[in-house]
Design a protein around this motif. Structure first.
Motif, mmCIF file in Angstrom:
data_model
loop_
_atom_site.group_PDB
_atom_site.id
_atom_site.type_symbol
_atom_site.label_atom_id
_atom_site.label_comp_id
_atom_site.label_asym_id
_atom_site.label_seq_id
_atom_site.Cartn_x
_atom_site.Cartn_y
_atom_site.Cartn_z
ATOM 1 N N PRO A 7 6.705 8.818 2.324
ATOM 2 C CA PRO A 7 7.704 9.146 1.977
ATOM 3 C C PRO A 7 8.345 7.755 1.616
ATOM 4 O O PRO A 7 8.547 6.926 2.557
ATOM 5 C CB PRO A 7 8.335 10.650 2.442
ATOM 6 N N PRO A 8 9.020 7.680 0.504
ATOM 7 C CA PRO A 8 10.298 6.300 0.341
ATOM 8 C C PRO A 8 11.114 6.560 1.391
ATOM 9 O O PRO A 8 12.031 6.878 2.179
ATOM 10 C CB PRO A 8 11.945 6.983 -1.155
ATOM 11 N N GLY A 9 10.621 5.222 2.292
ATOM 12 C CA GLY A 9 11.835 5.127 2.766
ATOM 13 C C GLY A 9 11.353 4.545 4.404
ATOM 14 O O GLY A 9 11.764 3.977 4.877
ATOM 15 N N ASP A 10 10.018 4.864 4.201
ATOM 16 C CA ASP A 10 8.969 4.714 5.321
ATOM 17 C C ASP A 10 9.724 4.326 6.832
ATOM 18 O O ASP A 10 9.551 5.796 7.538
ATOM 19 C CB ASP A 10 8.414 3.288 4.935
ATOM 20 N N VAL A 11 9.782 3.467 6.651
ATOM 21 C CA VAL A 11 9.855 3.533 8.650
ATOM 22 C C VAL A 11 11.000 4.342 8.724
ATOM 23 O O VAL A 11 11.495 4.620 9.939
ATOM 24 C CB VAL A 11 10.414 1.759 9.288
ATOM 25 N N LEU A 12 12.294 4.252 7.606
ATOM 26 C CA LEU A 12 13.700 5.333 8.088
ATOM 27 C C LEU A 12 13.426 6.181 8.199
ATOM 28 O O LEU A 12 13.633 7.207 9.197
ATOM 29 C CB LEU A 12 14.384 4.209 6.873
ATOM 30 N N LEU A 36 0.488 -1.018 0.025
ATOM 31 C CA LEU A 36 -0.403 0.091 -0.295
ATOM 32 C C LEU A 36 0.970 1.177 0.225
ATOM 33 O O LEU A 36 0.404 2.226 -0.783
ATOM 34 C CB LEU A 36 -0.949 0.312 1.230
ATOM 35 N N VAL A 37 2.298 1.363 0.588
ATOM 36 C CA VAL A 37 3.188 2.346 0.883
ATOM 37 C C VAL A 37 3.308 2.648 -0.773
ATOM 38 O O VAL A 37 3.647 3.573 -1.859
ATOM 39 C CB VAL A 37 3.790 1.883 1.424
ATOM 40 N N GLY A 38 4.063 1.505 -1.243
ATOM 41 C CA GLY A 38 4.266 1.194 -2.801
ATOM 42 C C GLY A 38 3.631 2.117 -3.645
ATOM 43 O O GLY A 38 3.888 2.399 -4.257
ATOM 44 N N VAL A 39 2.402 1.616 -3.204
ATOM 45 C CA VAL A 39 1.219 2.048 -4.878
ATOM 46 C C VAL A 39 0.996 4.111 -4.659
ATOM 47 O O VAL A 39 1.104 4.242 -5.765
ATOM 48 C CB VAL A 39 -0.092 2.102 -4.373
ATOM 49 N N ALA A 40 1.798 4.894 -3.348
ATOM 50 C CA ALA A 40 1.038 5.507 -3.757
ATOM 51 C C ALA A 40 3.008 6.576 -3.930
ATOM 52 O O ALA A 40 3.206 7.791 -3.818
ATOM 53 C CB ALA A 40 0.829 6.231 -2.186
ATOM 54 N N LYS A 93 11.384 2.716 -9.578
ATOM 55 C CA LYS A 93 11.961 1.527 -8.679
ATOM 56 C C LYS A 93 11.669 1.832 -7.903
ATOM 57 O O LYS A 93 11.327 0.773 -6.520
ATOM 58 C CB LYS A 93 13.995 2.564 -9.830
ATOM 59 N N THR A 94 11.482 2.481 -7.036
ATOM 60 C CA THR A 94 10.877 2.982 -5.783
ATOM 61 C C THR A 94 9.119 1.651 -5.279
ATOM 62 O O THR A 94 9.476 1.133 -4.625
ATOM 63 C CB THR A 94 10.277 4.064 -5.270
ATOM 64 N N VAL A 95 8.404 1.906 -6.383
ATOM 65 C CA VAL A 95 7.460 0.763 -6.232
ATOM 66 C C VAL A 95 8.056 0.108 -6.590
ATOM 67 O O VAL A 95 7.412 -2.058 -6.019
ATOM 68 C CB VAL A 95 6.324 0.995 -7.658
ATOM 69 N N LEU A 96 8.580 -0.662 -7.559
ATOM 70 C CA LEU A 96 9.489 -2.602 -7.446
ATOM 71 C C LEU A 96 10.293 -2.314 -6.458
ATOM 72 O O LEU A 96 9.967 -3.716 -5.991
ATOM 73 C CB LEU A 96 10.478 -2.531 -8.374
ATOM 74 N N ALA A 97 10.802 -1.471 -5.070
ATOM 75 C CA ALA A 97 11.686 -1.543 -4.576
ATOM 76 C C ALA A 97 10.880 -2.604 -3.396
ATOM 77 O O ALA A 97 10.977 -3.250 -2.550
ATOM 78 C CB ALA A 97 12.164 -0.814 -3.574
ATOM 79 N N TYR A 98 9.188 -1.048 -3.241
ATOM 80 C CA TYR A 98 8.400 -2.201 -1.788
ATOM 81 C C TYR A 98 8.021 -3.696 -2.295
ATOM 82 O O TYR A 98 7.542 -4.113 -1.581
ATOM 83 C CB TYR A 98 7.679 -0.519 -2.063
ATOM 84 N N SER A 99 7.664 -3.398 -4.004
ATOM 85 C CA SER A 99 7.218 -5.037 -4.485
ATOM 86 C C SER A 99 7.722 -6.235 -3.551
ATOM 87 O O SER A 99 7.463 -7.146 -3.434
ATOM 88 C CB SER A 99 7.006 -4.856 -6.467
ATOM 89 N N SER A 100 9.282 -5.499 -3.820
ATOM 90 C CA SER A 100 10.030 -7.048 -3.521
ATOM 91 C C SER A 100 10.477 -7.032 -1.605
ATOM 92 O O SER A 100 10.063 -7.323 -1.329
ATOM 93 C CB SER A 100 11.629 -6.044 -3.820
#
Length: 279
Positions: A203-208, A1-5, A10-17
């Motif tokens: 934002p990309p990195g969510d928890v970080l 759900l975070v990646g969809v936004a 490449k960020t979308v692909l990272a969340y898919s991973s």
């Protein structure tokens, strides 16, 4: 759900991973929890890792190679591994999910959770397709022939992995179709409603990101504490130094008065007595 936004392909692909690693963790956890299923679960995790590595590698390579909608055939080749990840019939994604379900026959919830994960994967792949199409208009850099060949080879390998002798690609089933259909329907609903979930974009990195903010706040608090501690310690040292000077001054005055009245020997005796009383 975070990646969809997200707005970067490449960020979308990272969340898919991240999501796909969760499925492999399920297989390894099952192998630890039920040793009788360990061989089948580890084999399913290994095949899932192979499938994911080829498909996701092709997507990452294609993001930097394919010029998006300017060349529709290359754009279609870019999206082919996305269909594999979504687990459409006759793909290694479908074979990997069937292998994972077959390895855990006694856990009925796993089949449902794997199908629900496929819904999320499809939603992410639709988002990737949209973002990649937009970024393709901005990609004006020339691509080397070697990079193009490497990407197409990886994409072809991801499509061919379903037909490996040990993969055992199953015939199409309802479980392969409805998750992709549900994900596509959710994507269409989001597009129709203006993607309301993007108002709560992380934002990309969510928890970080919050952890980094907390880390900066903690560092500032520690610096302030250290400054206050240094200030307090310095003040305490100066107060102790003033008291010490006062005691030494009074002892020196007493010793001088004793020496004047009683002589040097009596003065030393008085100083020794003061030292003993102080201890």
């Amino acid at each position: 759900l975070v990646g969809v936004a997200q707005d970067d392909a490449k960020t979308v692909l990272a969340y898919s991973s991240v999501s796909q690693m969760g499925l492999m963790t399920v297989a390894l956890g099952a192998a630890l929890a039920a040793p009788a299923l360990a061989d089948a679960a580890i084999a399913a995790a290994a095949f899932y890792a192979l499938h994911h590595g080829l498909a996701k590698g092709a997507l990452f390579l294609g993001t930097g190679v394919a010029p998006g909608t300017r060349q529709p055939l290359l754009y279609a080749a870019l999206l082919a591994p996305a269909f594999v990840l979504a687990g459409l019939p006759f793909t290694s994604g479908a074979a990997a999910k069937h292998a994972l379900k077959a390895a855990l026959p006694e856990w009925d919830a796993v089949a449902l959770l794997v199908s629900l994960a496929a819904v999320g994967t499809t939603l992410l792949m639709v988002r990737f397709a949209v973002v990649a199409a937009k970024s393709g208009h901005r990609n004006n850099a020339r691509t080397s022939r070697l990079a193009l060949v490497a990407w197409l080879a990886c994409a072809a390998a991801s499509l061919a992995a379903a037909w490996l002798p040990w993969a055992g690609a199953p015939p199409p089933a309802w479980d392969d179709v409805w998750p992709a259909g549900a994900g596509a329907a959710l994507a269409a609903l989001g597009a129709w409603r203006g993607a309301p979930w993007r108002r709560w974009r992380v934002p990309p990195g969510d928890v970080l990101v919050p952890l980094a903010a907390r880390g900066h706040g903690l560092a500032r608090a520690l610096r302030a504490f250290a400054e206050d501690f240094d200030r307090g310690a310095l003040e305490a040292f100066h107060a102790l130094r003033r008291r010490f000077d006062a005691v030494v001054g009074r002892a020196g005055a007493l010793a001088a008065a004793g020496e004047a009245r009683l002589g040097p020997a009596a003065s030393l005796f008085v100083l020794a007595l003061i030292a003993l009383l102080a201890l």
